[in-house]
Design a protein around this motif. Structure first.
Motif, PDB file in Angstrom:
ATOM      1  N   HIS A  21       0.827  -1.200   0.000  1.00 48.93           N
ATOM      2  CA  HIS A  21       0.000   0.000   0.000  1.00 48.93           C
ATOM      3  C   HIS A  21       0.866   1.258   0.000  1.00 48.93           C
ATOM      4  O   HIS A  21       0.636   2.188  -0.782  1.00 48.93           O
ATOM      5  N   ALA A  22       1.860   1.308   0.881  1.00 48.89           N
ATOM      6  CA  ALA A  22       2.708   2.494   0.977  1.00 48.89           C
ATOM      7  C   ALA A  22       3.511   2.717  -0.299  1.00 48.89           C
ATOM      8  O   ALA A  22       3.633   3.847  -0.789  1.00 48.89           O
ATOM      9  N   VAL A  23       4.068   1.653  -0.855  1.00 46.03           N
ATOM     10  CA  VAL A  23       4.883   1.788  -2.061  1.00 46.03           C
ATOM     11  C   VAL A  23       4.013   2.138  -3.269  1.00 46.03           C
ATOM     12  O   VAL A  23       4.364   3.013  -4.082  1.00 46.03           O
ATOM     13  N   ALA A  24       2.856   1.496  -3.400  1.00 42.56           N
ATOM     14  CA  ALA A  24       1.963   1.797  -4.530  1.00 42.56           C
ATOM     15  C   ALA A  24       1.477   3.243  -4.472  1.00 42.56           C
ATOM     16  O   ALA A  24       1.390   3.917  -5.504  1.00 42.56           O
ATOM     17  N   ALA A  25       1.170   3.736  -3.264  1.00 41.12           N
ATOM     18  CA  ALA A  25       0.722   5.122  -3.119  1.00 41.12           C
ATOM     19  C   ALA A  25       1.838   6.090  -3.509  1.00 41.12           C
ATOM     20  O   ALA A  25       1.591   7.122  -4.147  1.00 41.12           O
ATOM     21  N   ALA A  26       3.080   5.771  -3.129  1.00 38.66           N
ATOM     22  CA  ALA A  26       4.212   6.616  -3.505  1.00 38.66           C
ATOM     23  C   ALA A  26       4.411   6.622  -5.016  1.00 38.66           C
ATOM     24  O   ALA A  26       4.690   7.664  -5.620  1.00 38.66           O
ATOM     25  N   LEU A  27       4.258   5.468  -5.652  1.00 38.26           N
ATOM     26  CA  LEU A  27       4.394   5.381  -7.113  1.00 38.26           C
ATOM     27  C   LEU A  27       3.314   6.191  -7.823  1.00 38.26           C
ATOM     28  O   LEU A  27       3.543   6.754  -8.905  1.00 38.26           O
ATOM     29  N   ASP A  28       2.124   6.273  -7.219  1.00 41.95           N
ATOM     30  CA  ASP A  28       1.008   6.990  -7.835  1.00 41.95           C
ATOM     31  C   ASP A  28       1.060   8.493  -7.606  1.00 41.95           C
ATOM     32  O   ASP A  28       0.271   9.236  -8.199  1.00 41.95           O
ATOM     33  N   GLY A 148      -1.148   5.244   2.878  1.00 38.56           N
ATOM     34  CA  GLY A 148      -1.362   6.010   1.653  1.00 38.56           C
ATOM     35  C   GLY A 148      -1.646   7.481   1.888  1.00 38.56           C
ATOM     36  O   GLY A 148      -1.479   8.303   0.978  1.00 38.56           O
ATOM     37  N   ALA A 149      -2.074   7.865   3.101  1.00 39.46           N
ATOM     38  CA  ALA A 149      -2.438   9.257   3.368  1.00 39.46           C
ATOM     39  C   ALA A 149      -1.241  10.193   3.304  1.00 39.46           C
ATOM     40  O   ALA A 149      -1.397  11.389   3.017  1.00 39.46           O
ATOM     41  N   LEU A 150      -0.042   9.687   3.562  1.00 40.20           N
ATOM     42  CA  LEU A 150       1.154  10.515   3.487  1.00 40.20           C
ATOM     43  C   LEU A 150       1.321  11.117   2.100  1.00 40.20           C
ATOM     44  O   LEU A 150       1.836  12.229   1.945  1.00 40.20           O
ATOM     45  N   GLU A 151       0.881  10.405   1.075  1.00 36.55           N
ATOM     46  CA  GLU A 151       1.037  10.873  -0.303  1.00 36.55           C
ATOM     47  C   GLU A 151      -0.069  11.839  -0.734  1.00 36.55           C
ATOM     48  O   GLU A 151       0.054  12.490  -1.768  1.00 36.55           O
ATOM     49  N   THR A 152      -1.137  11.926   0.030  1.00 35.21           N
ATOM     50  CA  THR A 152      -2.322  12.670  -0.402  1.00 35.21           C
ATOM     51  C   THR A 152      -2.668  13.846   0.505  1.00 35.21           C
ATOM     52  O   THR A 152      -3.084  14.901   0.023  1.00 35.21           O
ATOM     53  N   LEU A 153      -2.511  13.674   1.819  1.00 36.42           N
ATOM     54  CA  LEU A 153      -2.881  14.726   2.761  1.00 36.42           C
ATOM     55  C   LEU A 153      -1.802  15.800   2.804  1.00 36.42           C
ATOM     56  O   LEU A 153      -0.644  15.499   3.073  1.00 36.42           O
ATOM     57  N   PRO A 154      -2.137  17.071   2.551  1.00 35.80           N
ATOM     58  CA  PRO A 154      -1.143  18.134   2.663  1.00 35.80           C
ATOM     59  C   PRO A 154      -0.582  18.213   4.086  1.00 35.80           C
ATOM     60  O   PRO A 154      -1.339  18.250   5.053  1.00 35.80           O
ATOM     61  N   TRP A 155       0.744  18.224   4.197  1.00 34.07           N
ATOM     62  CA  TRP A 155       1.414  18.251   5.500  1.00 34.07           C
ATOM     63  C   TRP A 155       2.346  19.447   5.523  1.00 34.07           C
ATOM     64  O   TRP A 155       3.319  19.506   4.778  1.00 34.07           O
ATOM     65  N   CYS A 156       2.031  20.397   6.393  1.00 34.59           N
ATOM     66  CA  CYS A 156       2.805  21.624   6.509  1.00 34.59           C
ATOM     67  C   CYS A 156       3.635  21.581   7.779  1.00 34.59           C
ATOM     68  O   CYS A 156       3.093  21.416   8.874  1.00 34.59           O
TER      69      CYS A 156
END
Length: 248
Positions: A21-28, A148-156
């Motif tokens: 899940h983590a790797v696929a989300a990073a690839l996407d 997967g949220a690390l790749e999608t949720l804006p983190w400031c």
């Protein structure tokens, strides 16, 4: 969508993510640069890989040596570049009424931070704000917990959290700090078109200066049979309570 800026150099070692899940989300994620991928034939099956990505096929035991002991790599390990930074001004410029903002004060455990990211994304949060020096770096553990949220949720990440809270107030957010000792329950504190939920580290809670920059302090109505909740559980409950309040 908040604009991303070039990532600061936080660690000389590039993060390694593991698990499908983590790797696929990073690839996407088009904002994510993948340096290299190690994979088993089974792990890489079904993935749409960029033609220019360096992929090294390896056995499961070999992949196990690339990650922490007993990490569930599922046949995939990726070395990545940290995501570019998001400025607080850019994040707040995209603020929409009804979308909560989550602020973490010195929550450093990657499993808690990742779980909070997952809940924040589930409840359509605008983004996550943390202090740069007192938050977990991007890592395999964080990516795994975030699912997967690390790749999608804006983190400031900000230098000064109290100053950021002032900017958040100027953007029209009602800042609610979760504190077990507060007199008011969360249901009483929720209100307004824009809400920012502020959570502190387990045990220590919010620092006094951060609590002083909140408009209200509120507690969750938990039984006195238990002293407190895990911060990630508290965040999920608070986000759900906000969602229910907005939906009613």
């Amino acid at each position: 969508m908040a604009k991303r800026r070039k990532a600061k150099q936080r660690d000389s070692r590039a993060p390694r993510f593991w698990g499908r899940h983590a790797v696929a989300a990073a690839l996407d994620n088009p904002a994510r640069t993948i340096r290299k991928l190690w994979a088993t034939h089974e792990g890489v099956s079904g993935l749409d890989l960029p033609s220019n990505l360096a992929v090294e096929m390896a056995g499961a035991a070999d992949l196990g040596r690339l990650v922490p002991h007993d990490a569930p790599h599922q046949g995939l390990v990726a070395e990545v570049e940290p995501l570019p930074d998001i400025a607080i001004e850019d994040l707040l410029a995209g603020a929409e009424d009804g979308r909560p903002l989550v602020i973490l004060d010195q929550v450093t455990d990657p499993h808690n931070a990742g779980a909070i990211m997952r809940s924040a994304l589930a409840f359509n949060a605008l983004g996550l704000v943390t202090q740069d020096r007192h938050a977990p770096p991007e890592s395999g553990a964080l990516a795994k917990a975030a699912s997967g949220a690390l790749e999608t949720l804006p983190w400031c990440r900000v230098v000064n959290l109290a100053r950021a809270l002032d900017q958040i107030a100027d953007a029209g957010f009602w800042r609610i700090g979760l504190a077990g000792e507060a007199d008011m329950e969360l249901s009483e504190a929720l209100g307004g078109k824009r809400v920012a939920l502020v959570l502190g580290a387990e045990g220590a809670g919010m620092r006094p200066n951060v609590a002083g920059h909140c408009d209200a302090l509120a507690r969750l109505p938990i039984s006195d049979r238990i002293e407190s909740l895990n911060v990630s559980n508290a965040a999920a409950i608070a986000l759900y309570a906000h969602h229910e309040r907005r939906s009613s």
